[in-house]
Enzyme design. Structure first.
Site, PDB file in Angstrom:
ATOM      1  N   LYS A 176       0.846  -1.195   0.000  1.00 45.94           N
ATOM      2  CA  LYS A 176       0.000   0.000   0.000  1.00 45.94           C
ATOM      3  C   LYS A 176       0.885   1.249   0.000  1.00 45.94           C
ATOM      4  CE  LYS A 176      -2.019   2.929   2.724  1.00 45.94           C
ATOM      5  NZ  LYS A 176      -1.977   4.104   1.845  1.00 45.94           N
ATOM      6  N   GLU A 251       9.486   2.069  10.645  1.00 45.77           N
ATOM      7  CA  GLU A 251      10.552   3.042  10.328  1.00 45.77           C
ATOM      8  C   GLU A 251       9.896   4.401  10.379  1.00 45.77           C
ATOM      9  OE1 GLU A 251      13.665   2.261   9.776  1.00 45.77           O
ATOM     10  OE2 GLU A 251      13.481   0.093   9.511  1.00 45.77           O
ATOM     11  N   CYS A 285      13.544  11.717   5.763  1.00 47.10           N
ATOM     12  CA  CYS A 285      13.481  11.293   7.177  1.00 47.10           C
ATOM     13  C   CYS A 285      14.802  11.516   7.878  1.00 47.10           C
ATOM     14  CB  CYS A 285      13.067   9.839   7.261  1.00 47.10           C
ATOM     15  SG  CYS A 285      14.086   8.749   6.274  1.00 47.10           S
ATOM     16  N   GLU A 386       9.532  16.836  14.455  1.00 45.75           N
ATOM     17  CA  GLU A 386       9.864  16.756  13.036  1.00 45.75           C
ATOM     18  C   GLU A 386       8.990  17.727  12.240  1.00 45.75           C
ATOM     19  OE1 GLU A 386       8.623  13.222  10.833  1.00 45.75           O
ATOM     20  OE2 GLU A 386      10.687  13.010  10.135  1.00 45.75           O
TER      21      GLU A 386
HETATM   22  P1  NAD Z   1       2.086   8.801   7.400  1.00 42.80           P
HETATM   23  O1  NAD Z   1       2.343   8.105   8.687  1.00 42.80           O
HETATM   24  O2  NAD Z   1       1.051   9.856   7.368  1.00 42.80           O
HETATM   25  O3  NAD Z   1       1.657   7.761   6.264  1.00 42.80           O
HETATM   26  C1  NAD Z   1       2.492   6.682   5.917  1.00 42.80           C
HETATM   27  C2  NAD Z   1       1.646   5.596   5.304  1.00 42.80           C
HETATM   28  O4  NAD Z   1       0.778   5.069   6.301  1.00 42.80           O
HETATM   29  C3  NAD Z   1       0.738   6.052   4.157  1.00 42.80           C
HETATM   30  O5  NAD Z   1       0.711   5.049   3.178  1.00 42.80           O
HETATM   31  C4  NAD Z   1      -0.606   6.189   4.843  1.00 42.80           C
HETATM   32  O6  NAD Z   1      -1.698   6.044   3.978  1.00 42.80           O
HETATM   33  C5  NAD Z   1      -0.556   5.026   5.813  1.00 42.80           C
HETATM   34  N1  NAD Z   1      -1.451   5.123   6.949  1.00 42.80           N
HETATM   35  C6  NAD Z   1      -1.986   6.231   7.527  1.00 42.80           C
HETATM   36  N2  NAD Z   1      -2.765   5.886   8.567  1.00 42.80           N
HETATM   37  C7  NAD Z   1      -2.748   4.522   8.642  1.00 42.80           C
HETATM   38  C8  NAD Z   1      -3.349   3.569   9.513  1.00 42.80           C
HETATM   39  N3  NAD Z   1      -4.123   3.939  10.517  1.00 42.80           N
HETATM   40  N4  NAD Z   1      -3.096   2.264   9.305  1.00 42.80           N
HETATM   41  C9  NAD Z   1      -2.294   1.866   8.303  1.00 42.80           C
HETATM   42  N5  NAD Z   1      -1.686   2.733   7.446  1.00 42.80           N
HETATM   43  C10 NAD Z   1      -1.915   4.044   7.621  1.00 42.80           C
HETATM   44  O7  NAD Z   1       3.502   9.333   6.915  1.00 42.80           O
HETATM   45  P2  NAD Z   1       3.810  10.221   5.628  1.00 42.80           P
HETATM   46  O8  NAD Z   1       3.359  11.610   5.936  1.00 42.80           O
HETATM   47  O9  NAD Z   1       3.336   9.530   4.416  1.00 42.80           O
HETATM   48  O10 NAD Z   1       5.412  10.168   5.593  1.00 42.80           O
HETATM   49  C11 NAD Z   1       6.223  11.033   6.275  1.00 42.80           C
HETATM   50  C12 NAD Z   1       6.831  10.362   7.493  1.00 42.80           C
HETATM   51  O11 NAD Z   1       7.547   9.202   7.108  1.00 42.80           O
HETATM   52  C13 NAD Z   1       7.840  11.238   8.199  1.00 42.80           C
HETATM   53  O12 NAD Z   1       7.629  11.175   9.582  1.00 42.80           O
HETATM   54  C14 NAD Z   1       9.164  10.607   7.827  1.00 42.80           C
HETATM   55  O13 NAD Z   1      10.201  10.857   8.747  1.00 42.80           O
HETATM   56  C15 NAD Z   1       8.808   9.171   7.766  1.00 42.80           C
HETATM   57  N6  NAD Z   1       9.792   8.426   6.994  1.00 42.80           N
HETATM   58  C16 NAD Z   1      10.651   7.595   7.658  1.00 42.80           C
HETATM   59  C17 NAD Z   1      11.622   6.899   6.957  1.00 42.80           C
HETATM   60  C18 NAD Z   1      12.590   5.990   7.666  1.00 42.80           C
HETATM   61  O14 NAD Z   1      13.352   5.306   6.996  1.00 42.80           O
HETATM   62  N7  NAD Z   1      12.615   5.948   8.979  1.00 42.80           N
HETATM   63  C19 NAD Z   1      11.705   7.042   5.576  1.00 42.80           C
HETATM   64  C20 NAD Z   1      10.814   7.889   4.924  1.00 42.80           C
HETATM   65  C21 NAD Z   1       9.853   8.573   5.647  1.00 42.80           C
END
Ligand code: NAD
Length: 492
Positions: A176, A251, A285, A386
Site C-alpha cells: 500500500k 521506520e 526522514c 519533526e
Molecule cells: P504517514 O504516517 O502519514 O503515512 C504513511 C503511510 O501510512 C501512508 O501510506 C498512509 O496512507 C498510511 N497510513 C496512515 N494511517 C494509517 C493507519 N491507521 N493504518 C495503516 N496505514 C496508515 O507518513 P507520511 O506523511 O506519508 O510520511 C512522512 C513520514 O515518514 C515522516 O515522519 C518521515 O520521517 C517518515 N519516513 C521515515 C523513513 C525511515 O526510513 N525511517 C523514511 C521515509 C519517511
C-alpha cells in the site's frame, strides 16, 4: 490510472469495488497528474486474503532460491529499461527534481540486485549438539503474508526496501503506497507482472490509510507488517497489531543532528549541512535539521549557510534548472508554516526564509523558502518535533560533551552527522550518539548492503542489509535424530 484499473488483487487488475477514485496532484503547479482507483476496506481485505491463499497453497514460498534470485534480477533490468518514465512519474507525483528521481530509480534497482545476490548465499546453519546421530539445523523460512505500507517522500524507494527482501525470502504480500504518491508503485506493479512474479504473490491496493488501515493491520491473516511513515501512525499500527501478536517493523521520523566542530573542513561542512537539510525541501526522514555548531565558528558558519541557502534555485522538479522542488502538498505546506510560526513565537531568531517564495511563476505550487532559525534551544518545539520541511535550527556548543548531549537530546534516533578533522574525537562522538546511522565527515549516503533504521522513537527493526532480509524470515530449528533410541526418563 486515468481509466485503467489500478488495484491488483489475486492476480487481477481491478477498479475499486465502489468505483471510488482519487485525483493525484502535481505539487509544482496544482494540476491533476492522474486519477487513480481508491480502494475500499473490502478491497484491502480481499488483497490480504489473496496473499494468504498464495502463501498457504501457492508455489512461491517453495520456489527454489535461484529462481527467486533470477526474478529479482529481471525486475532490476526492467527498472533500468523504464528508468526515465519512472523518474518523471516520481517527479510529477512528489515534486522532487528529476535528477533526484533518477537517483531513486537507480537505488531501487540496486536493492533488487543486492537481495538477488544475498538470498543465494544465505544458508542453513548446522549446530553440533554433541551426538553424531543428530543432525541439528537452523533454517530460514518465509515469514508469510506481509503488509507493506510506504510514505510519500520516497515512494518507490521505500516500497522497494520492502518488496525486494519480501520476494527474496519467498513471502506473499499486499503493498500500500501513500495515497498522496501512488503512481510509481502502480507502474512498478506492471513491471512485476512483466518480470513474471506469479499472480497473487504481490497484491496492490491504494487509498487512504485511515480507511484501509484496519483491514490491512487488524487482520489475523497477516504475519508481518512493515511500515514506514510518521510516529503517530506507527504507534497506531503497533497497537492494533499487538492484538494479533503480529510482528511489526516501523521506520518512523527523525530530528537529526549535524554536529560541526570548529576544526571541521569548512567547505565540505557548509556544503553538506546545506544539502543535508534542504535537499528535497527537507522532506527526508534523515534530513540534518538540527545544526549543532561549535560557538567559536557559529556566527561565520551560519552567515555563510544563509548566503548559500538564499541562492538555492527552487522550482518545478521537471525543470533542469531547479535545485529543489515544492513541498508535497498544500496541506503539508500548511503544517510547515504552522511550525515556523511556533518557532518565531518560541523566540528563535529567523535568519532567512520563513515564507513562500515571491516569484509569481511558483504561485500555483506548494513551494516554501529555505529557512534558518538561529539561537535555538532544546526546549523549543522546532528543535524537538519533526517539521519535514526546509527548516534548519541552530544550536551552539562549547565542549565535546555538550555536543554529544545535544545530539542525543531527542526522542528520535534515526541519523546524525559529525564533522571534525580529529579522527579520535570523531570516533568518540560517533560511538556516543544514539542514532541508527551516523556519518563522520559526510552526510546522507547509504547503501543497500548496510542496515537502515532508528533508535528510540525512530522505530524498530531494520531495512536493507542482511537484517533487512531476516525481517521477512522465520527461524526454525530442526533436530533430526537419525538413530532414535528410547529417552529412558520414566522407568515404569
Ligand atoms: P504517514 O504516517 O502519514 O503515512 C504513511 C503511510 O501510512 C501512508 O501510506 C498512509 O496512507 C498510511 N497510513 C496512515 N494511517 C494509517 C493507519 N491507521 N493504518 C495503516 N496505514 C496508515 O507518513 P507520511 O506523511 O506519508 O510520511 C512522512 C513520514 O515518514 C515522516 O515522519 C518521515 O520521517 C517518515 N519516513 C521515515 C523513513 C525511515 O526510513 N525511517 C523514511 C521515509 C519517511
Amino acid at each position: 490510472m486515468n481509466g485503467e484499473p489500478d488495484l491488483c488483487i489475486g492476480g487481477q487488475w481491478r477498479h475499486a469495488s465502489d468505483g471510488g477514485t482519487r485525483e493525484i496532484i502535481n505539487p509544482a503547479d496544482g494540476s491533476i497528474t492522474a486519477v487513480v482507483d481508491e480502494a475500499t476496506s473490502d478491497d484491502a481485505r480481499a488483497a490480504v486474503a489473496a496473499a494468504r491463499n498464495a502463501f498457504d497453497d501457492g508455489a512461491w514460498p517453495e520456489t527454489p532460491v535461484a529462481e527467486r534470485a533470477a526474478l529479482l534480477d529481471r525486475i532490476a533490468d526492467l527498472l533500468q529499461r523504464d528508468k526515465e518514465a519512472l523518474a518523471s512519474l516520481e517527479t510529477r507525483d512528489t515534486g522532487k527534481t528529476l535528477v533526484e528521481s533518477r537517483i531513486d530509480i537507480d537505488d531501487v534497482t540496486s536493492v533488487f540486485r543486492f537481495y538477488s545476490r544475498l538470498v543465494g548465499v544465505e544458508s542453513d546453519r548446522l549446530v553440533d549438539v554433541g551426538d553424531p546421530a543428530v543432525i541439528s539445523r537452523v533454517v530460514r523460512e518465509p515469514i508469510g503474508v506481509c503488509v507493506l505500507i510506504a510514505p510519500w517522500n520516497y515512494p518507490l524507494l521505500q516500497m522497494s526496501w520492502k518488496i525486494a527482501p519480501a520476494l527474496a525470502a519467498g513471502c506473499t504480500m499486499v503493498a500500500k503506497p501513500s495515497e498522496v504518491t501512488p503512481l510509481t508503485t502502480i507502474a512498478f506493479m506492471h513491471l512485476l507482472d512483466e518480470a513474471g512474479v506469479p499472480p497473487s504473490v504481490v497484491n496492490l491496493v491504494q487509498g487512504s490509510g485511515a480507511v484501509l488501515g484496519a483491514a490491512l493491520t487488524d487482520n489475523p491473516d497477516v504475519d508481518f507488517i512493515s511500515f514506514t511513515g510518521g510516529l503517530a501512525t506507527g504507534r497506531t499500527i503497533a497497537k492494533v497489531a499487538a492484538e494479533h501478536v503480529t510482528k511489526v517493523a516501523v521506520e518512523l521520523g527523525g530530528k537529526n543532528p549535524h554536529i560541526v566542530f570548529a576544526d571541521a573542513d569548512w567547505d565540505s561542512a557548509v556544503d553538506h549541512v546545506l544539502t543535508g537539510v534542504f535537499l528535497h525541501s527537507g522532506q527526508v526522514c534523515s534530513a540534518g535539521t538540527r545544526l549543532i555548531v561549535e560557538e567559536q565558528i557559529a556566527d561565520d558558519f551560519v552567515a555563510e549557510l544563509a548566503a548559500r541557502a538564499e541562492k538555492i534555485r527552487i522550482g518545478d522538479g521537471m525543470n533542469p534548472a531547479s535545485e529543489t522542488g515544492p513541498l508535497v502538498s498544500e496541506q503539508h505546506r500548511a503544517k510547515v508554516e504552522a511550525h515556523v510560526q511556533q518557532g518565531i513565537s518560541d523566540g528563535a531568531k529567523l535568519v532567512i526564509g520563513g515564507a513562500r517564495p515571491s516569484d509569481p511563476a511558483l504561485a500555483k505550487g506548494s513551494f516554501y523558502l529555505p529557512t534558518i532559525f538561529d539561537r535555538c534551544d532544546r526546549s523549543m518545539r522546532i528543535v524537538q518535533e519533526e517539521t519535514f520541511g526546509p527548516i534548519l535550527t541552530v544550536e551552539r556548543f562549547t565542549t565535546e560533551a555538550e555536543a554529544i548531549a545535544l545530539g542525543n537530546d531527542t526522542e528520535y534516533g534515526l541519523a546524525a552527522g559529525v564533522r571534525t578533522s580529529d579522527p579520535a574525537r570523531g570516533e568518540r562522538v560517533v560511538r556516543a550518539l544514539r542514532h541508527g546511522t551516523v556519518w563522520l565527515n559526510d552526510f546522507g549516503y547509504y547503501t543497500a548492503a548496510a542496515e537502515w533504521g532508528g533508535f528510540g522513537k525512530s522505530g524498530n527493526g531494520r531495512e536493507l542489509g542482511p537484517t533487512g532480509l531476516a525481517e521477512y524470515q522465520e527461524i526454525k530449528h530442526i533436530w533430526h535424530n537419525t538413530a532414535p533410541q528410547p529417552a529412558g526418563w520414566f522407568k515404569g
